[in-house]
Enzyme design. Structure first.
Site, PDB file in Angstrom:
ATOM      1  N   ASP A 148     -36.331   7.860  26.805  1.00 22.66           N
ATOM      2  CA  ASP A 148     -36.467   7.305  25.460  1.00 22.66           C
ATOM      3  C   ASP A 148     -37.735   6.469  25.320  1.00 22.66           C
ATOM      4  O   ASP A 148     -38.441   6.557  24.300  1.00 22.66           O
ATOM      5  CB  ASP A 148     -35.229   6.502  25.057  1.00 22.66           C
ATOM      6  CG  ASP A 148     -34.788   5.510  26.118  1.00 22.66           C
ATOM      7  OD1 ASP A 148     -35.299   5.557  27.258  1.00 22.66           O
ATOM      8  OD2 ASP A 148     -33.908   4.674  25.817  1.00 22.66           O
ATOM      9  N   ASP A 169     -20.734   7.012  23.584  1.00 24.54           N
ATOM     10  CA  ASP A 169     -20.275   5.678  23.177  1.00 24.54           C
ATOM     11  C   ASP A 169     -20.666   5.354  21.739  1.00 24.54           C
ATOM     12  O   ASP A 169     -20.792   4.188  21.368  1.00 24.54           O
ATOM     13  CB  ASP A 169     -20.834   4.615  24.123  1.00 24.54           C
ATOM     14  CG  ASP A 169     -22.364   4.570  24.126  1.00 24.54           C
ATOM     15  OD1 ASP A 169     -22.991   5.506  23.584  1.00 24.54           O
ATOM     16  OD2 ASP A 169     -22.934   3.609  24.662  1.00 24.54           O
TER      17      ASP A 169
END
Length: 443
Positions: free
Chosen positions: A287, A209
């Site tokens: 992350d 994306d």
């Protein structure tokens, strides 16, 4: 020079073939034992012992053959050594093949978004070289429509499919986070494919994306040498968490920073880092795990003033967290910066730290009201000071920058300082002088 070497190599190969053809003809033309070299003259019987002439001929031929083998060996070594110099990159554009250490592949993490086409179209549009920047799409989820979109690019990309698609056993309270577990599993598999199976030495990771800027590849190519040479760096990111329009200086598209916060969203790492992280890769939330002190180990990343990536994926496992308020307004760089021609030595740790701290702590201290109401006089920069977690979050939220912290590190922060533009002035939101380390309880 390269054409000359290529000609020498081809001549060597021709000699190699010619000599072997001559050798075969000589051996076929030599009379068998018991047959005279003179036409029509036959021996009465086959000698039971080889004559001195035959022995001498065999020894001479063996010596010649040994010498020729050594020559052929040297020719083959030269062919192997120079192969990368004369092999064309493709049929239409003969070029010099890049050394492996200069190749930076792009790994696209994909799942079930058919809009991956937008990501791939921009990557292919701006990619300067297929040889320097192979595009590898790793797809999870097994989504047929997305797979068909990826396949439509043919040999312009490499399409990998994550083989393990089953659900992951998790604690009952983590069932709603199943998607994060699968993402972490996919990252581990995909990065292992890049570094272990495909044997690359670096990679830029993007998700399906993200749209990239025109100088996306220029940016990473210029910073690869710095990442390799500075042991206090562990990544290069194309992303500025506070990079919304109005919060960055569009006139300084070439400005880069060191940051203690792992930004992600279009980032480069080296194989050595993967070899360090892979054995302890987390089952989920990879992350945030990267932002823990145990992984970061006081290392920094490079990030730009103006982002080189833009996210267009509101829907996902994070359910649009931060998207409507921050991410959709990130400014994508529109000015192509020739980073490979710039002197980036100012980003080396000691040089950067000294200059950055001097700029921050020599700047005049101003109040929140003066910043908010645009009453600052002079070009700046200016320093707005915080003294606690709560004061940081209040100031950040009210000024419109991201106020969350991970392991005590604010987004885009370097040594506790967050730099941004407010009403046309550079503001350094900074801790008091004498800052030493992050407080991991500020999370």
């Amino acid at each position: 020079m390269i054409r000359r070497k290529g000609s020498l190599i081809l001549c060597g190969m021709l000699l190699f073939v010619t000599w072997n053809a001559i050798l075969v003809l000589l051996l076929r033309g030599r009379p068998p034992p018991g047959q005279s070299d003179v036409p029509g003259q036959q021996h009465e019987e086959v000698a039971s012992e080889p004559t001195n002439d035959v022995v001498r001929d065999v020894l001479r031929m063996a010596g010649t053959f040994e010498a020729e083998l050594e020559l052929q060996k040297q020719i083959l070594i030269q062919i192997q050594r120079h192969h990368s110099l004369w092999e064309p990159l493709n049929r239409n554009h003969p070029q010099v093949k890049a050394p492996p250490e200069h190749v930076i592949p792009v790994l696209v993490i994909a799942c079930n978004r058919v809009t991956v086409r937008r990501c791939l179209d921009k990557l292919l549009q701006y990619r300067p070289s297929a040889e320097l920047h192979p595009i590898i799409v790793s797809q999870d989820c097994g989504h047929a429509e997305t797979a068909e979109v990826i396949r439509s690019y043919g040999n312009k990309i490499t399409h990998l499919k994550q083989p393990e698609l089953s659900d992951i056993a998790v604690q009952p309270e983590h069932k709603k986070f199943q998607g994060y577990y699968k993402i972490s599993r996919h990252y581990r598999w995909a990065l292992s494919q890049v570094f272990k199976t495909l044997s690359h030495s670096s990679v830029v990771v993007v998700e399906d994306d993200l749209e990239v800027a025109s100088d996306f590849f220029e940016y990473f190519s210029a910073l690869l040498p710095l990442l390799k040479s500075d042991p206090n760096l562990w990544c290069v990111s194309a992303w500025n968490d506070n990079g919304r329009d109005g919060y960055v200086d569009p006139g300084k598209a070439d400005l880069l920073y060191r940051t203690d916060f792992f930004p992600g969203l279009g980032w480069m790492m080296l194989r050595e880092l993967w070899e360090e992280l892979e054995p302890k890769w987390p089952p989920s939330f990879w992350d945030d795990w990267m932002r823990h002190p145990e992984q970061r180990r006081n290392r920094a990343c490079i990030r730009p003033e103006v982002s080189r990536t833009l996210t267009f994926g509101r829907q996902g496992v994070s359910l649009g967290q931060f998207y409507d308020k921050y991410l959709r307004y990130i400014k994508l760089n529109a000015e192509h910066v020739p980073f490979t021609k710039l002197d980036l030595s100012y980003l080396k740790e000691e040089t950067y730290r000294e200059k950055f701290e001097k700029e921050v702590y020599s700047a005049p201290v101003v109040s929140y009201d003066a910043v908010k109401q645009g009453q600052l006089k002079g070009p700046g920069p200016f320093r707005l000071q915080y003294s606690s977690k709560d004061s940081f979050k209040i100031l950040a939220k009210n000024l419109g920058i991201m106020d969350d912290l991970k392991s005590g590190v604010p987004r885009t922060g370097y040594r506790g300082v967050v730099s941004f533009i407010s009403k046309g002035r550079r503001i350094h939101l900074a801790p008091p002088p004498g800052w030493t380390q992050y407080d991991i309880t500020w999370s």
